[in-house]
Design a protein around this motif. Structure first.
Motif, short mmCIF file in Angstrom:
data_model
loop_
_atom_site.label_atom_id
_atom_site.label_comp_id
_atom_site.label_asym_id
_atom_site.label_seq_id
_atom_site.Cartn_x
_atom_site.Cartn_y
_atom_site.Cartn_z
N ASP A 1 111.52 -3.26 -14.36
CA ASP A 1 111.82 -4.53 -15.02
C ASP A 1 112.94 -4.37 -16.03
OD1 ASP A 1 109.83 -5.69 -13.52
OD2 ASP A 1 108.34 -5.71 -15.14
N LYS A 2 112.93 -3.23 -16.76
CA LYS A 2 113.97 -2.99 -17.77
C LYS A 2 115.33 -2.77 -17.11
CE LYS A 2 115.25 -2.54 -22.02
NZ LYS A 2 115.18 -3.69 -22.95
N ALA B 1 120.75 -4.66 -15.94
CA ALA B 1 121.74 -5.10 -14.94
C ALA B 1 122.25 -6.50 -15.26
CB ALA B 1 121.13 -5.06 -13.55
N ASN B 2 121.34 -7.38 -15.68
CA ASN B 2 121.74 -8.74 -16.06
C ASN B 2 122.63 -8.73 -17.29
OD1 ASN B 2 120.32 -9.96 -13.96
ND2 ASN B 2 118.43 -10.14 -15.16
N LEU B 3 122.33 -7.83 -18.25
CA LEU B 3 123.17 -7.71 -19.44
C LEU B 3 124.57 -7.20 -19.08
CD1 LEU B 3 120.61 -6.16 -21.97
CD2 LEU B 3 121.61 -8.46 -22.07
N VAL C 1 116.36 -4.07 -14.32
CA VAL C 1 116.83 -5.41 -13.92
C VAL C 1 117.41 -6.14 -15.13
CG1 VAL C 1 116.09 -7.68 -13.09
CG2 VAL C 1 115.26 -5.61 -11.96
N GLU C 2 116.72 -6.03 -16.26
CA GLU C 2 117.20 -6.67 -17.49
C GLU C 2 118.57 -6.11 -17.90
OE1 GLU C 2 115.99 -6.71 -22.22
OE2 GLU C 2 114.39 -6.50 -20.73
N TYR D 1 124.90 0.13 -22.19
CA TYR D 1 124.01 -0.37 -21.15
C TYR D 1 123.97 0.60 -19.97
CZ TYR D 1 124.12 -4.96 -23.48
OH TYR D 1 124.01 -5.99 -24.38
N VAL E 1 126.14 -7.65 -16.19
CA VAL E 1 126.84 -8.77 -15.56
C VAL E 1 127.36 -9.74 -16.61
CG1 VAL E 1 126.54 -10.80 -14.09
CG2 VAL E 1 125.61 -8.60 -13.37
N ALA E 2 126.49 -10.08 -17.58
CA ALA E 2 126.90 -11.00 -18.64
C ALA E 2 128.02 -10.41 -19.48
CB ALA E 2 125.69 -11.33 -19.53
N GLU F 1 131.32 -10.65 -17.62
CA GLU F 1 131.80 -12.04 -17.66
C GLU F 1 132.40 -12.36 -19.04
OE1 GLU F 1 128.38 -14.31 -16.64
OE2 GLU F 1 128.59 -13.97 -14.47
#
Length: 346
Positions: free
Chosen positions: A72-73, A78-80, A75-76, A154, A82-83, A86
């Motif tokens: 879960d961490k 990975a989302n950070l 995935v979190e 990250y 990506v953000a 961007e």
């Protein structure tokens, strides 16, 4: 064979006296051959194998929970990432726009524009805007640098999480093999018994539990236990007792089967309270209470290594998922060595 009378949840916790085990219906078994193990020795050997399987099951469950947390961490993170990428793209676009605006203004230094300007006030106003633009550009660059450093951090954390994830998977696989090995050995011993001996083995188990419960009650352990269940505790007990008769299966959290901590964690989840998955973590993280303060819904942790757990239901009894080959059942709260009592709804 009933070890204790069924508890009345609406009343207090006055314990019931254990019921003596029924006399064996079958005739006495023939004398064993010289050097052969007695059925009681076999029972103890099987019990120890299942105890070792229980220890490995707790390790497996903990590794599984940690693996999920790490996944879960990741995935979190990975989302950070990506953000963050961007955001960097947005910042670069803003920096490019500022550079293009400066280029369109001619890029002249302030002194030169003052010399060419007919209106000093106009120049001073432009110089002020220029300073604001330089400050904004400096802030933009600082923000870009911070975001890029965040991405580096990250990525490093993600690598560390992956390493932990793989280590947990290795631990989980090792525990799984140990569980299967111990259960196979125990089942192998049981498979060598005749039907009559298997029936006698179950009776010996009940007798051992009865003896332990009787000894525990004789110490006066239940004398001062008068606590009443909370509403949440009643819901947890109702869930746990509703599972009686369902089979034990290691690693299971229902709905068709449970292991010991799978039963207690799901019972409290049904009561609206999430608690740790394993008996060892339940011991470590939940508040401990004195035995005399025990109330229905509290969890009783058993054995020195805290690898078994049951839920106290009142009247000196608890409900638990015993081991492979057995079903969720009621037993005496003192039928195994108690390590501690913990309270999920403290």
């Amino acid at each position: 064979m009933a070890i204790l009378t069924a508890p009345g949840l609406a009343t207090g916790l006055a314990h019931a006296a254990p019921v003596a085990p029924a006399a064996p219906a079958a005739p006495a078994a023939p004398l064993p051959e010289p050097g052969a193990k007695s059925l009681e020795q076999v029972r103890k050997e099987i019990e120890e194998l299942y105890r070792q399987a229980g220890t490995a099951t707790d390790a497996y469950n903990l590794a599984e929970a940690e693996t999920k947390a790490q996944s879960d961490k990741i995935v979190e993170i990975a989302n950070l990432i990506v953000a963050g990428k961007e955001k960097i793209a947005t910042l670069k676009n803003r920096a490019g726009a500022a550079a293009r605006a400066q280029y369109r203004s001619g890029g002249l230094p302030p002194g030169a524009r003052l010399a060419l300007s007919d209106d000093p006030n106009e120049f001073l106003d432009g110089a002020g805007r220029l300073r604001q633009g330089e400050k904004a550009t400096s802030g933009l660059i600082s923000e870009l640098d911070r975001t890029q450093q965040d991405l580096v951090d990250y990525a490093q954390e993600a690598n560390e999480r992956w390493a932990t994830l793989e280590a947990n998977r290795v631990k989980q696989e090792g525990a799984r093999k140990q569980i299967e090995e111990k259960i196979k050995a125990a089942e192998g011993l049981e498979s060598k018994l005749e039907a009559e001996e298997k029936a006698k083995l179950i009776q010996l188990e009940h007798e051992a539990q009865y003896k332990a419960q009787t000894a525990w009650l004789s110490t006066g352990a239940m004398k001062d236990v008068k606590g009443s269940a909370t509403d949440a505790g009643k819901r947890a007990v109702q869930f746990a007792t509703a599972q009686i008769g369902k089979p034990y299966r290691w690693g299971a959290t229902g709905p068709g089967s449970f292991d010991c901590s799978g039963l207690t964690s799901q019972a409290w989840l049904a009561a609206g309270r999430g608690i740790p998955r394993t008996s060892q973590e339940q011991l470590r993280l939940l508040p401990k209470v004195a035995l005399k303060d025990m109330r229905p819904g509290d969890l009783i942790i058993y054995f020195d290594d805290a690898t078994h757990v049951g839920m106290y239901v009142g009247d000196g009894a608890m409900v638990h998922a015993p081991r492979p080959g057995r079903d969720v059942t009621m037993a005496g709260a003192g039928s195994m060595p108690i390590k501690a009592v913990v309270r999920p709804d403290a």
